[in-house]
Design a protein around this motif. Structure first.
Motif, PDB file in Angstrom:
ATOM      1  N   ARG A   4      -3.522  -0.056  -9.295  1.00  0.00           N
ATOM      2  CA  ARG A   4      -2.320  -0.327 -10.102  1.00  0.00           C
ATOM      3  C   ARG A   4      -1.573  -1.576  -9.630  1.00  0.00           C
ATOM      4  O   ARG A   4      -0.384  -1.728  -9.878  1.00  0.00           O
ATOM      5  N   VAL A   5      -2.275  -2.447  -8.913  1.00  0.00           N
ATOM      6  CA  VAL A   5      -1.719  -3.731  -8.476  1.00  0.00           C
ATOM      7  C   VAL A   5      -2.333  -4.840  -9.325  1.00  0.00           C
ATOM      8  O   VAL A   5      -3.545  -4.874  -9.532  1.00  0.00           O
ATOM      9  N   ARG A   6      -1.494  -5.725  -9.841  1.00  0.00           N
ATOM     10  CA  ARG A   6      -1.971  -6.869 -10.604  1.00  0.00           C
ATOM     11  C   ARG A   6      -1.328  -8.144 -10.053  1.00  0.00           C
ATOM     12  O   ARG A   6      -0.263  -8.113  -9.444  1.00  0.00           O
ATOM     13  N   ASN A   7      -2.009  -9.264 -10.295  1.00  0.00           N
ATOM     14  CA  ASN A   7      -1.529 -10.567  -9.844  1.00  0.00           C
ATOM     15  C   ASN A   7      -0.910 -11.351 -10.995  1.00  0.00           C
ATOM     16  O   ASN A   7      -1.321 -11.236 -12.154  1.00  0.00           O
ATOM     17  N   ALA A   8       0.084 -12.173 -10.634  1.00  0.00           N
ATOM     18  CA  ALA A   8       0.638 -13.157 -11.558  1.00  0.00           C
ATOM     19  C   ALA A   8       1.059 -14.351 -10.718  1.00  0.00           C
ATOM     20  O   ALA A   8       1.308 -14.231  -9.517  1.00  0.00           O
ATOM     21  N   GLU A  17       0.831  -1.208   0.000  1.00  0.00           N
ATOM     22  CA  GLU A  17       0.000   0.000   0.000  1.00  0.00           C
ATOM     23  C   GLU A  17       0.863   1.255   0.000  1.00  0.00           C
ATOM     24  O   GLU A  17       0.574   2.237  -0.702  1.00  0.00           O
ATOM     25  N   PHE A  18       1.931   1.239   0.799  1.00  0.00           N
ATOM     26  CA  PHE A  18       2.810   2.414   0.865  1.00  0.00           C
ATOM     27  C   PHE A  18       3.426   2.697  -0.500  1.00  0.00           C
ATOM     28  O   PHE A  18       3.430   3.844  -0.983  1.00  0.00           O
ATOM     29  N   LEU A  19       3.952   1.667  -1.150  1.00  0.00           N
ATOM     30  CA  LEU A  19       4.560   1.862  -2.463  1.00  0.00           C
ATOM     31  C   LEU A  19       3.522   2.327  -3.482  1.00  0.00           C
ATOM     32  O   LEU A  19       3.812   3.176  -4.339  1.00  0.00           O
ATOM     33  N   HIS A  20       2.320   1.795  -3.393  1.00  0.00           N
ATOM     34  CA  HIS A  20       1.268   2.131  -4.356  1.00  0.00           C
ATOM     35  C   HIS A  20       0.764   3.550  -4.172  1.00  0.00           C
ATOM     36  O   HIS A  20       0.480   4.255  -5.155  1.00  0.00           O
ATOM     37  N   ASN A  21       0.626   4.007  -2.929  1.00  0.00           N
ATOM     38  CA  ASN A  21      -0.090   5.249  -2.646  1.00  0.00           C
ATOM     39  C   ASN A  21       0.803   6.475  -2.503  1.00  0.00           C
ATOM     40  O   ASN A  21       0.301   7.547  -2.146  1.00  0.00           O
ATOM     41  N   ARG A  22       2.086   6.346  -2.756  1.00  0.00           N
ATOM     42  CA  ARG A  22       2.966   7.512  -2.614  1.00  0.00           C
ATOM     43  C   ARG A  22       2.511   8.620  -3.551  1.00  0.00           C
ATOM     44  O   ARG A  22       2.199   8.387  -4.723  1.00  0.00           O
ATOM     45  N   LYS A  23       2.530   9.841  -3.027  1.00  0.00           N
ATOM     46  CA  LYS A  23       2.019  10.976  -3.798  1.00  0.00           C
ATOM     47  C   LYS A  23       2.821  11.201  -5.069  1.00  0.00           C
ATOM     48  O   LYS A  23       2.269  11.569  -6.112  1.00  0.00           O
ATOM     49  N   GLU A  24       4.151  11.006  -4.994  1.00  0.00           N
ATOM     50  CA  GLU A  24       4.982  11.284  -6.167  1.00  0.00           C
ATOM     51  C   GLU A  24       4.915  10.175  -7.209  1.00  0.00           C
ATOM     52  O   GLU A  24       5.468  10.304  -8.295  1.00  0.00           O
ATOM     53  N   GLY A  25       4.270   9.067  -6.873  1.00  0.00           N
ATOM     54  CA  GLY A  25       4.132   7.966  -7.821  1.00  0.00           C
ATOM     55  C   GLY A  25       4.783   6.705  -7.300  1.00  0.00           C
ATOM     56  O   GLY A  25       5.701   6.739  -6.472  1.00  0.00           O
ATOM     57  N   ALA A  26       4.318   5.570  -7.793  1.00  0.00           N
ATOM     58  CA  ALA A  26       4.803   4.277  -7.325  1.00  0.00           C
ATOM     59  C   ALA A  26       6.061   3.868  -8.073  1.00  0.00           C
ATOM     60  O   ALA A  26       6.183   4.076  -9.283  1.00  0.00           O
ATOM     61  N   ALA A  27       7.003   3.295  -7.325  1.00  0.00           N
ATOM     62  CA  ALA A  27       8.133   2.634  -7.972  1.00  0.00           C
ATOM     63  C   ALA A  27       7.633   1.358  -8.638  1.00  0.00           C
ATOM     64  O   ALA A  27       6.708   0.708  -8.146  1.00  0.00           O
ATOM     65  N   ARG A  28       8.204   1.000  -9.758  1.00  0.00           N
ATOM     66  CA  ARG A  28       7.837  -0.264 -10.394  1.00  0.00           C
ATOM     67  C   ARG A  28       8.334  -1.394  -9.495  1.00  0.00           C
ATOM     68  O   ARG A  28       9.523  -1.475  -9.199  1.00  0.00           O
ATOM     69  N   THR A  29       7.420  -2.270  -9.114  1.00  0.00           N
ATOM     70  CA  THR A  29       7.707  -3.230  -8.047  1.00  0.00           C
ATOM     71  C   THR A  29       7.255  -4.625  -8.440  1.00  0.00           C
ATOM     72  O   THR A  29       6.146  -4.810  -8.954  1.00  0.00           O
TER      73      THR A  29
END
Length: 853
Positions: A727-731, A697-709
């Motif tokens: 912007r979260v997907r499963n694989a 959630e922290f990585l996803h919701n950062r105001k400046e944008g999410a790092a590709r993770t």
């Protein structure tokens, strides 16, 4: 009372505390007292004793002078500092005590012996300095003369990713956790810094060469330390390269280790081992540097990729050039010895052979249509002509290793040396002919003319023929079964020979020293030649790998990461051609965090690592193992993989995991690539699941944008985030069941895994059948209990009553007290210890929810 030589030793011993002092005595380097005991133990040599005064015998252990390098290498590798004391005059020419002094101190960062060095790896002496908020790391490789300055935040990263063998600091706190030997140095004043830089580089060196006060102080520390330990090395330090880090992809030591970029303790397989097709040690060192310092500058990357593409597309030219590279020695380290004036005649012969090969290399490349990067290297190769002409004029074609009998200087270079050569040849010819003449004169057929270091030349006659010896023979030595004699004629010719040889050696030493000075005056050109050879070698090596392995040229874009048919280069090399299963990876505006599930051993970690390695290889300038690779230019690659303790620092596995995760969350930017594997597994299930979700959630919701993770996990509950965070997907890694067995397909496909298959993996691992059977029974009970609880919750919901506490805490339903507490956390402002304490509080809240009402 001590002998004079004992007192000489003790005086030197006081001047060099903290070292093992090797004291030159004739053909040996000796150690005494406690040093002798230590050396005998470490080197497994005999400990003896020596009388050195009335009623005084001291422990002694020594090694022959010709093997000193290998013994010093062993001691330095074990963390010792070694002081080398030499005789400063020929003992045969000195009446009384021979003057001696320490000529250098060998340390981990100043060692130059080939026995102590890895050919394809730099050996840096480092100095880390803080001036206020400014920090800088200065690095010097005394074997090549390379000097690098790394200022600012990049200094700490650089310390981990460069092979620093020894570190100088003004404050031991700066070296906390350092893996290399650390030397505490006194604080340098601004005046001392200016003086040190001016002495080495000229009056205005600080303004012209050094970016900032911390970098100036760090460089001054290196220079001061080398003046104390290895002053000759200062002659090779002529070029400074300042690095900002702003145009580089930062990869810290942990990430390099997690991705197996370089070999390390306990592992030999690595990315370097797979793609290092270099033919020279210089090329391997440069390739290491490219991998540890990937670029962010698209123009420079395009130059590298153009060059690698040319090498891949021109196999005939590539192999011709590579065949010449094989004949080129380590020009960079030979140039370093020239700068330090420590090169031997054999070193210069190797340098000359290498320069000849360089001109052949240039001739081959000049006939090819080259891309710009190789065109620049070709210009650098042309610098070999002048030093080669100097060497060809002065150095003998096959010089000896030492100056004892002449033959170092080429005939025709010096008329005086040539005449002395002729004189010694004539004297030797006379002495060889004397044996035949004396046999004829005396009738003694077994008479021999010989030589040894103690008695010089002699005539030897067997005891049975002593009666035939002429009266003018002078007895010199009696042996069992023989007598040795001299004659006035023999002594006269010996004196002529010895005098001529001594003069010859003296003149050749002078001519050789002059030759070294001439080469050292053009040291920058020699170093540029070495740089150019290394560049050609790396480009052609990467071109060969790309052609052989089917690597493709990456394309850099502004946004999306798209990899089609990506492979892990190290695993692919291990399993063999055609056996690795390629996989795609897409991280775009709709998928910035990919949650990857699947059983152990199925390939989740391999998938994560291969994406990071493809990104790193692309920004290093290599082609990549993929059918297609469109990538953004990353600023950093972060990884949190595996579990280990840091017991020396008082940190458990889980604490290490949390500290590393905290560092990633604080430092990652929208331009970063983050690889997280099994975050939260070091604690209880609910704690770990809460941490893992909050990290996503922290990585996803950062105001400046999410790092590709890429986030690999065994917590299947986390797959519910695809329906919560946009912007979260499963694989998951596909698994096929064949009866009671499972088959790992190693294909990464969309969607979540249906279960973990942990018991199947346990069976494959060889757990006893009884354990596996019991585990299957317990799993069935737990799943039945969860299903029954689910039906009960549904019935309560239909009746409007409150359900019993769920077996799974309500992380994925509506808002809960735990979720509210997590949302209220100031994660950026928390220390690791505060984070751990908050986790315990959250766990208590979860456990309280589970208590039946």
């Amino acid at each position: 009372m001590s002998t004079p030589i004992r007192q000489q030793y003790l005086d030197l011993r006081k001047r060099y505390p903290g070292t093992i002092l090797f004291f030159r005595l004739g053909d040996f380097y000796e150690t005494f007292d406690d040093d002798a005991k230590l050396v005998a133990q470490e080197l497994q040599i005999t400990l003896t004793s020596k009388p050195m005064g009335k009623d005084l015998r001291v422990p002694l252990a020594g090694v022959p002078y010709h093997s000193i390098d290998q013994h010093v290498a062993k001691l330095v590798a074990r963390g010792y500092r070694v002081a080398i004391c030499e005789q400063l005059a020929d003992p045969s020419e000195v009446k009384g005590l021979v003057p001696r002094d320490v000529v250098r101190i060998v340390t981990a960062g100043t060692v130059t012996s080939e026995a102590s060095l890895e050919a394809g790896r730099a050996n840096y002496l480092g100095a880390l300095v803080h001036r206020g908020r400014d920090a800088a790391l200065a690095l010097a490789d005394v074997t090549t003369g390379e000097v690098r300055l790394v200022p600012g935040d990049a200094a700490a990263v650089e310390l981990g990713r460069s092979p620093v063998a020894e570190l100088l600091v003004e404050d031991l706190a700066d070296a906390a956790g350092a893996a290399m030997p650390v030397v505490l140095r006194p604080l340098l004043s601004d005046m001392a810094v200016d003086a040190a830089l001016a002495e080495q580089f000229g009056e205005h060196a600080r303004e012209a060469l050094v970016p900032g006060p911390a970098a100036a102080a760090a460089l001054a520390h290196l220079l001061a330390y080398l003046r104390e330990t290895f002053p000759a090395a200062l002659g090779s330090l002529q070029r400074i390269r300042a690095e900002s880090g702003a145009d580089e992809l930062l990869v810290d030591e942990r990430t390099l280790r997690n991705l197996d970029v370089f070999p390390g303790p306990g592992r030999t397989s690595s990315l370097l081992a797979v793609i290092d097709r270099c033919r020279t040690a210089m090329g391997t060192r440069l390739l290491r540097h490219w991998l540890a310092h990937p670029l962010r500058d698209p123009a420079r990357l395009a130059e590298r990729h153009d060059a690698v593409g040319w090498a891949a597309a021109n196999p005939i030219e590539r192999e011709r050039v590579r065949s010449v590279l094989r004949a080129i020695p380590d020009l960079a380290r030979l140039a370093g010895r020239v700068g330090a004036r420590t090169a031997t005649p054999r070193d210069l012969a190797a340098l000359r052979d290498g320069l000849r090969a360089v001109l052949d290399l240039g001739a081959l490349l000049s006939s090819c249509g080259l891309p710009p990067l190789l065109e620049g290297a070709l210009r650098g190769l042309s610098g070999a002509a002048e030093p080669l002409a100097t060497l060809d004029a002065a150095l003998a074609e096959d010089p000896p290793a030492a100056f004892d009998d002449g033959g170092v200087i080429r005939p025709g270079f010096s008329p005086e040396i040539d005449s002395l050569h002729a004189l010694t040849r004539d004297a030797r010819s006379f002495l060889l002919g004397l044996e035949r003449l004396e046999r004829e004169r005396t009738g003694i057929k077994s008479l021999k003319v010989g030589h040894n270091k103690v008695f010089g030349y002699y005539i030897e006659v067997s005891a049975a023929n002593v009666a035939l010896v002429p009266p003018h023979y002078q007895r010199r030595q009696t042996l069992v079964g023989a007598e040795r004699y001299v004659t006035e004629e023999l002594k006269e010719h010996e004196a002529r020979l010895v005098g001529a040889r001594e003069r010859l050696v003296e003149l050749e030493r002078q001519a050789f020293a002059s030759l070294l000075e001439t080469l050292a005056a053009g040291l920058a050109a020699l170093q540029s030649v070495a740089d150019a050879v290394a560049l050609v070698d790396v480009v052609l090596a990467l071109g060969e790998v790309a052609a052989d392995q089917g690597y493709t040229r990456p394309v850099f874009t502004e946004g999306d990461l798209v990899i089609r048919g990506g492979r892990h280069p190290v695993v692919e090399a291990a399993v063999g051609p055609g056996r690795f299963v390629p996989n795609d990876c897409v991280l775009d505006s709709e998928t910035q965090i990919l949650v990857v599930t699947g059983p152990n051993m199925s390939g989740k970690s391999t998938f994560l690592r291969q994406v990071a390695l493809i990104a790193l290889m692309a920004q290093a300038g290599s082609f990549v193992p993929a059918a297609e690779a469109r990538l953004p230019l990353f600023d950093r690659i972060f990884s949190r993989i595996g579990a280990h303790d840091d017991l020396a620092a008082g940190q458990s596995t889980f604490m290490v995991e949390m500290v590393e995760t905290a560092q990633i969350l604080h430092r990652a930017t929208p331009q970063s690539l983050v690889i997280l594997d099994e975050v939260g597994r070091g604690t209880s299930t609910y704690d770990g699941m809460a941490i893992a979700r909050s990290v996503i959630e922290f990585l996803h919701n950062r105001k400046e944008g999410a790092a590709r993770t890429l986030f690999a996990t065994h917590y299947h509950e986390l797959t519910a985030l695809e329906g919560i965070l946009p912007r979260v997907r499963n694989a998951h890694v596909a698994v096929r069941e064949e009866g009671a067995e499972i088959v790992f397909e190693h294909r990464v496909v969309p969607g979540p895994a249906d279960r973990s298959y942990g018991i199947h993996v346990a069976r494959l691992a060889g757990l006893p059948r009884a354990v596996v059977a019991r585990a299957e029974h317990l799993l069935a009970e737990l799943e039945a209990e969860r299903a029954a609880h689910g039906r009960s919750s549904a019935a309560h919901a239909r009746n409007g009553s409150a359900p019993e506490p769920a077996f799974q805490p309500p992380l994925f339903g509506g808002p809960s007290p735990v979720e509210a507490a997590l949302a209220a956390l100031d994660v950026d402002g928390m220390t690791p210890i505060e984070a751990i304490q908050k986790l315990y509080e959250l766990r208590a809240m979860v456990l309280q929810q589970r208590v039946p009402r």
